[in-house]
Design an enzyme around this catalytic site. Sequence first.
Site, PDB file in Angstrom:
ATOM      1  N   ALA A 147       0.838  -1.207   0.000  1.00  0.00           N
ATOM      2  CA  ALA A 147       0.000   0.000   0.000  1.00  0.00           C
ATOM      3  C   ALA A 147       0.870   1.253   0.000  1.00  0.00           C
ATOM      4  O   ALA A 147       0.574   2.230  -0.709  1.00  0.00           O
ATOM      5  CB  ALA A 147      -0.921  -0.008   1.216  1.00  0.00           C
ATOM      6  N   TYR A 148       1.942   1.248   0.765  1.00  0.00           N
ATOM      7  CA  TYR A 148       2.844   2.393   0.821  1.00  0.00           C
ATOM      8  C   TYR A 148       3.560   2.575  -0.515  1.00  0.00           C
ATOM      9  O   TYR A 148       3.681   3.704  -1.028  1.00  0.00           O
ATOM     10  CB  TYR A 148       3.859   2.179   1.943  1.00  0.00           C
ATOM     11  N   VAL A 149       4.029   1.477  -1.095  1.00  0.00           N
ATOM     12  CA  VAL A 149       4.695   1.541  -2.391  1.00  0.00           C
ATOM     13  C   VAL A 149       3.748   2.121  -3.441  1.00  0.00           C
ATOM     14  O   VAL A 149       4.133   2.992  -4.238  1.00  0.00           O
ATOM     15  CB  VAL A 149       5.195   0.144  -2.811  1.00  0.00           C
TER      16      VAL A 149
END
Length: 244
Positions: A147-149
């Site tokens: 999700a962060y990527v």
Amino acid sequence: MITGASSGIGAAAARLFAAEGAAVVLVARRKERLDLLVEEIRADGGRAVAVRGDVASSDDVERAVATAVETFGTLDAAFNNAGYATAGTPLHEIDDEVYERTLDVNLRGVWNCLRHQVPVMLGSGAGGSVVNTSSVAGLRATGASAAYVAAKHAVIGLTRAAALDYGRRGVRVNALVVGSTRTEMMEEVLGVDPDLEEVFLAHSVQRRMSGPDEVAQAAAWLCSDRSSFVTGAAMAVDGGATAL
């Protein structure tokens, strides 16, 4: 205007920008930390005001921008730095709450900031400069959560689109591709999975993490007239991680 200003890169930027003569509007959810930082900056002769707010809330961001205009007359530059990260959890195990918070802070937060900051800069007639914090995770998978990527990839895309939309109207928009940095958020990630420290260090040519001030220095340059011919850039501040 600096978001995520209560600690880490945001707090370092607040001190640096104020020391270089900027009047700073500091935004974060932890008002007590912001108040202490404002006191510190004012004691050193700087100008600062704190606004408690969550960048995921359009209303909170609108209020912060309005405070900048009401207090200092305009908004010339913005460092959209607030972030939220997790690591060590494979994609299929990330729950909806973590996914939504990750996208809300890292992507919707930048979207909200741009939507409210840019009109003020356009209206002033003087233009302005916006810097959005992305990450090495905005260019490749790093060990941070999927999700962060995804969110940090999207920040670079949003930055480039905004640079194209407003480049001829005097507003520059750039992103920082930030490598592993010794911040409160990083310590929380390593607290969950200490083995990630070696992974993060292996990604750096310099084999170290940056200090928050090293990233703040790059943001200060992009916010200043010293970078007047730079827009739409994804500028690496990563110890060489993206050179590998």
